[in-house]
Design an enzyme around this catalytic site. Structure first.
Site, PDB file in Angstrom:
ATOM      1  N   ASP A   1       9.115 -12.541   3.648  1.00  0.00           N
ATOM      2  CA  ASP A   1      10.104 -12.115   4.640  1.00  0.00           C
ATOM      3  C   ASP A   1      11.526 -12.476   4.216  1.00  0.00           C
ATOM      4  O   ASP A   1      12.481 -11.871   4.677  1.00  0.00           O
ATOM      5  CB  ASP A   1       9.790 -12.750   5.994  1.00  0.00           C
ATOM      6  CG  ASP A   1       8.594 -12.070   6.650  1.00  0.00           C
ATOM      7  OD1 ASP A   1       8.561 -10.830   6.645  1.00  0.00           O
ATOM      8  OD2 ASP A   1       7.691 -12.780   7.130  1.00  0.00           O
TER       9      ASP A   1
ATOM     10  N   LYS B   1       5.637  -2.182  14.605  1.00  0.00           N
ATOM     11  CA  LYS B   1       5.818  -1.526  13.305  1.00  0.00           C
ATOM     12  C   LYS B   1       5.238  -0.109  13.316  1.00  0.00           C
ATOM     13  O   LYS B   1       5.103   0.525  12.278  1.00  0.00           O
ATOM     14  CB  LYS B   1       5.166  -2.370  12.212  1.00  0.00           C
ATOM     15  CG  LYS B   1       5.748  -3.800  12.140  1.00  0.00           C
ATOM     16  CD  LYS B   1       5.288  -4.554  10.907  1.00  0.00           C
ATOM     17  CE  LYS B   1       5.740  -6.004  10.945  1.00  0.00           C
ATOM     18  NZ  LYS B   1       5.876  -6.614   9.620  1.00  0.00           N
TER      19      LYS B   1
ATOM     20  N   LYS C   1       2.749  -6.788  16.213  1.00  0.00           N
ATOM     21  CA  LYS C   1       3.057  -6.140  14.926  1.00  0.00           C
ATOM     22  C   LYS C   1       2.579  -4.686  14.941  1.00  0.00           C
ATOM     23  O   LYS C   1       3.267  -3.796  14.444  1.00  0.00           O
ATOM     24  CB  LYS C   1       2.385  -6.894  13.773  1.00  0.00           C
ATOM     25  CG  LYS C   1       3.126  -8.183  13.421  1.00  0.00           C
ATOM     26  CD  LYS C   1       2.477  -8.955  12.286  1.00  0.00           C
ATOM     27  CE  LYS C   1       3.202 -10.290  12.121  1.00  0.00           C
ATOM     28  NZ  LYS C   1       2.518 -11.242  11.265  1.00  0.00           N
TER      29      LYS C   1
ATOM     30  N   ASN D   1       3.428 -16.631  -2.345  1.00  0.00           N
ATOM     31  CA  ASN D   1       2.337 -17.040  -1.448  1.00  0.00           C
ATOM     32  C   ASN D   1       0.999 -16.935  -2.187  1.00  0.00           C
ATOM     33  O   ASN D   1       0.962 -16.631  -3.370  1.00  0.00           O
ATOM     34  CB  ASN D   1       2.360 -16.195  -0.170  1.00  0.00           C
ATOM     35  CG  ASN D   1       2.217 -14.725  -0.484  1.00  0.00           C
ATOM     36  OD1 ASN D   1       1.201 -14.288  -0.992  1.00  0.00           O
ATOM     37  ND2 ASN D   1       3.267 -13.959  -0.213  1.00  0.00           N
TER      38      ASN D   1
ATOM     39  N   PHE E   1      -1.429  -4.863   7.815  1.00  0.00           N
ATOM     40  CA  PHE E   1      -2.254  -6.068   7.906  1.00  0.00           C
ATOM     41  C   PHE E   1      -1.462  -7.106   8.693  1.00  0.00           C
ATOM     42  O   PHE E   1      -0.239  -7.017   8.792  1.00  0.00           O
ATOM     43  CB  PHE E   1      -2.559  -6.622   6.507  1.00  0.00           C
ATOM     44  CG  PHE E   1      -3.827  -6.094   5.906  1.00  0.00           C
ATOM     45  CD1 PHE E   1      -3.924  -4.776   5.501  1.00  0.00           C
ATOM     46  CD2 PHE E   1      -4.925  -6.928   5.724  1.00  0.00           C
ATOM     47  CE1 PHE E   1      -5.091  -4.281   4.931  1.00  0.00           C
ATOM     48  CE2 PHE E   1      -6.101  -6.450   5.152  1.00  0.00           C
ATOM     49  CZ  PHE E   1      -6.178  -5.126   4.759  1.00  0.00           C
TER      50      PHE E   1
ATOM     51  N   LYS F   1      18.668 -22.195 -15.222  1.00  0.00           N
ATOM     52  CA  LYS F   1      17.797 -23.116 -14.494  1.00  0.00           C
ATOM     53  C   LYS F   1      18.635 -24.113 -13.698  1.00  0.00           C
ATOM     54  O   LYS F   1      19.552 -24.731 -14.254  1.00  0.00           O
ATOM     55  CB  LYS F   1      16.914 -23.861 -15.495  1.00  0.00           C
ATOM     56  CG  LYS F   1      15.908 -24.761 -14.833  1.00  0.00           C
ATOM     57  CD  LYS F   1      15.093 -25.523 -15.865  1.00  0.00           C
ATOM     58  CE  LYS F   1      14.237 -26.560 -15.160  1.00  0.00           C
ATOM     59  NZ  LYS F   1      13.653 -27.515 -16.082  1.00  0.00           N
TER      60      LYS F   1
HETATM   61  O1  PMT Z   1      -4.741 -10.775  -1.746  1.00  0.00           O
HETATM   62  P1  PMT Z   1      -5.920 -11.555  -1.175  1.00  0.00           P
HETATM   63  O2  PMT Z   1      -6.030 -12.943  -1.789  1.00  0.00           O
HETATM   64  O3  PMT Z   1      -7.206 -10.769  -1.262  1.00  0.00           O
HETATM   65  O4  PMT Z   1      -5.633 -11.794   0.366  1.00  0.00           O
HETATM   66  C1  PMT Z   1      -5.574 -10.718   1.251  1.00  0.00           C
HETATM   67  C2  PMT Z   1      -4.446 -10.897   2.269  1.00  0.00           C
HETATM   68  C3  PMT Z   1      -4.729 -12.132   3.097  1.00  0.00           C
HETATM   69  C4  PMT Z   1      -3.102 -11.033   1.586  1.00  0.00           C
HETATM   70  C5  PMT Z   1      -4.447  -9.611   3.183  1.00  0.00           C
HETATM   71  O5  PMT Z   1      -5.686  -9.519   3.837  1.00  0.00           O
HETATM   72  C6  PMT Z   1      -3.336  -9.670   4.231  1.00  0.00           C
HETATM   73  O6  PMT Z   1      -3.476 -10.227   5.303  1.00  0.00           O
HETATM   74  N1  PMT Z   1      -2.144  -9.086   3.915  1.00  0.00           N
HETATM   75  C7  PMT Z   1      -0.956  -9.136   4.743  1.00  0.00           C
HETATM   76  C8  PMT Z   1      -0.296 -10.483   4.663  1.00  0.00           C
HETATM   77  C9  PMT Z   1       1.016 -10.528   5.392  1.00  0.00           C
HETATM   78  O7  PMT Z   1       2.032 -10.471   4.781  1.00  0.00           O
HETATM   79  O8  PMT Z   1       0.913 -10.540   6.701  1.00  0.00           O
HETATM   80  P2  PMT Z   1       2.178 -10.524   7.718  1.00  0.00           P
HETATM   81  O9  PMT Z   1       1.567 -10.729   9.032  1.00  0.00           O
HETATM   82  O10 PMT Z   1       3.223 -11.474   7.231  1.00  0.00           O
HETATM   83  O11 PMT Z   1       2.777  -9.060   7.594  1.00  0.00           O
HETATM   84  C10 PMT Z   1       2.425  -8.009   8.471  1.00  0.00           C
HETATM   85  C11 PMT Z   1       2.470  -6.678   7.757  1.00  0.00           C
HETATM   86  O12 PMT Z   1       3.826  -6.351   7.421  1.00  0.00           O
HETATM   87  C12 PMT Z   1       1.682  -6.611   6.461  1.00  0.00           C
HETATM   88  O13 PMT Z   1       1.079  -5.341   6.381  1.00  0.00           O
HETATM   89  C13 PMT Z   1       2.753  -6.768   5.382  1.00  0.00           C
HETATM   90  O14 PMT Z   1       2.382  -6.086   4.197  1.00  0.00           O
HETATM   91  C14 PMT Z   1       3.961  -6.121   6.044  1.00  0.00           C
HETATM   92  N2  PMT Z   1       5.257  -6.682   5.645  1.00  0.00           N
HETATM   93  C15 PMT Z   1       5.541  -7.995   5.855  1.00  0.00           C
HETATM   94  C16 PMT Z   1       6.797  -8.482   5.520  1.00  0.00           C
HETATM   95  C17 PMT Z   1       7.739  -7.610   4.972  1.00  0.00           C
HETATM   96  N3  PMT Z   1       8.951  -8.051   4.621  1.00  0.00           N
HETATM   97  N4  PMT Z   1       7.428  -6.334   4.763  1.00  0.00           N
HETATM   98  C18 PMT Z   1       6.210  -5.844   5.097  1.00  0.00           C
HETATM   99  O15 PMT Z   1       5.930  -4.663   4.895  1.00  0.00           O
END
Ligand code: PMT
Length: 390
Positions: A274, A336, A332, A205, A318, A284
């Site tokens: 995810d 979580k 979330k 991403n 986040f 490849k």
């Molecule tokens: O890196 P930058 O370019 O500065 O950008 C910052 C950012 C946009 C990446 C940051 O601000 C941000 O939003 N990070 C979380 C992105 C994300 O994965 O969001 P989510 O809504 O998909 O996940 C929710 C939370 O679960 C997040 O804390 C993530 O770290 C966590 N997660 C998600 C999936 C997973 N399999 N395991 C996790 O722990």
């Protein structure tokens, strides 16, 4: 206003100190400069004075003159004293309490935080005498900004280059911050994860790691012992932070679990995939005329795992959303078991991936608070302060 003394000894790297002084002034600090006599051969006192609007001190007599006029010595005025670049000669004098010029006299008289950034030939740096002097100064609480490795002015290659201006600035700012997280351990994740399809391709991403790295720096500046688990990004490792590089979500999960028990705070700012390809091809993948599909399997939800296993830890997640932002983020937050959740909206101007700013809503058990757009650095302090409160 806080005062920083920048001490400059005779090294070809002295030109970097001009940038350091300029950067510190931009941070709103009062900067006083002391040069050794030989350093003035590299950069003139006038150059520094033009920036600082203060006299640049060289002779011990200068200190007396200043004292008489302002009724305050430089040593008393200083909140932090950094010697950058510091030659082997100056380090040896400082380690042995020799006070023979303005720089060494003031250093000895100062009881503020002191930082030394060595710059010299590799052999001189590695010489046990220099190392012993460094250890001695460290024993007395002086902090060191490690020199970098590279091509030196003398033509040799190795350790001894003055650290980057950014690292020097960070070291000063870190010394000036209130150490609200002193004695605390903080774990931060940053950047994207990279899920391999074959040796050439991957799913990932747009995360640049900027937000996570800013959080790591902020936690360090607040006095914490910081571990940063970072996906693949092109940002320099933050100074003084234990940075662990990973690629995939599974690798990130392993590293986070390794450190989780010992930490007090966790901030999951990484954009974790995810899903990952079920099978990673060892060669490849060859194209054919047909369409192709890749079977994906779920990655572990690291944040959810932490929420389920937390004991003493406070956890900040986040959420990156594109629709029904508050509703999805609140799910979330509870799902979580977070203590704080930072919601950013991909489509909001100045928010999210890559940029230097972010616009977020902080979600706690009590309420939601939408914040103004601010730099990712500034936001990091807001997030950490909030996490300490909840
Ligand atoms: O890196 P930058 O370019 O500065 O950008 C910052 C950012 C946009 C990446 C940051 O601000 C941000 O939003 N990070 C979380 C992105 C994300 O994965 O969001 P989510 O809504 O998909 O996940 C929710 C939370 O679960 C997040 O804390 C993530 O770290 C966590 N997660 C998600 C999936 C997973 N399999 N395991 C996790 O722990």
């Amino acid at each position: 206003m806080k005062t920083v003394i920048v001490g400059i000894s005779s090294s070809v790297a002295a030109f970097k100190s001009v940038q350091l002084v300029s950067d510190l002034l931009k941070e709103g600090l009062d900067v006083e400069v002391i040069e050794t006599k030989n350093a003035t051969e590299f950069v003139t006192p006038l150059q520094f004075s033009s920036l600082t609007k203060h006299k640049t001190y060289v002779n011990t007599f200068d200190r007396v003159e200043n004292y008489d006029v302002e009724h305050i010595s430089l040593a008393k005025k200083a909140d932090v004293f950094i010697v950058a670049p510091a030659t082997a000669n100056v380090i040896a004098k400082l380690a042995n309490g020799i006070a023979e010029d303005m720089l060494t006299t003031t250093f000895l008289a100062c009881d503020c935080e002191k930082i030394i950034a060595p710059a010299m030939n590799t052999k001189m740096y590695e010489n046990p005498i220099t190392q012993e002097n460094i250890e001695k100064l460290k024993k007395y609480g002086v902090k060191f900004v490690e020199p970098a490795t590279g091509l030196l002015a003398c033509g040799d290659e190795g350790k001894g280059k003055l650290a980057s201006v950014d690292d020097l600035k960070e070291a000063v700012l870190s010394s000036l911050r209130e150490k609200k997280l002193a004695g605390r351990k903080v774990l931060i994740t940053a950047g994207p994860t990279m899920e391999a399809i074959d040796p050439v391709r991957f799913i990932s991403n747009h995360s640049s790691g900027k937000q996570g790295y800013a959080l790591a720096k902020a936690a360090k500046n607040l006095g914490a012992e910081v571990t940063l688990v970072s996906g693949p990004v092109s940002i320099k490792e933050p100074y003084g932070v234990n940075t662990i590089k990973v690629k995939s979500a599974l690798e990130m999960f392993e590293e986070v679990k390794k450190h989780f028990d010992e930490v007090d705070y966790v901030v999951m700012s990484a954009a974790v995939a995810d899903y990952r390809p079920k099978n990673v091809a060892s060669q490849k993948l060859k194209k054919s005329d047909d369409d192709m599909s890749i079977e994906l399997v779920r990655n572990p939800d690291i944040l959810k795992y932490l929420g389920e296993h937390k004991t003493k830890q406070k956890i900040c997640g986040f959420a990156m959303e594109t629709e029904n932002q508050l509703e999805n983020a609140t799910k979330k937050f509870f799902g979580k078991n977070c203590d704080l959740l930072v919601l950013n909206d991909l489509f909001e101007k100045g928010a999210g991936f890559k940029g230097d700013t972010n616009v977020v809503t902080l979600i706690t058990k009590e309420n939601n608070e939408k914040l103004e757009m601010m730099s990712k650095e500034e936001l990091s302090y807001v997030i950490l302060n909030k996490l300490m409160e909840v």
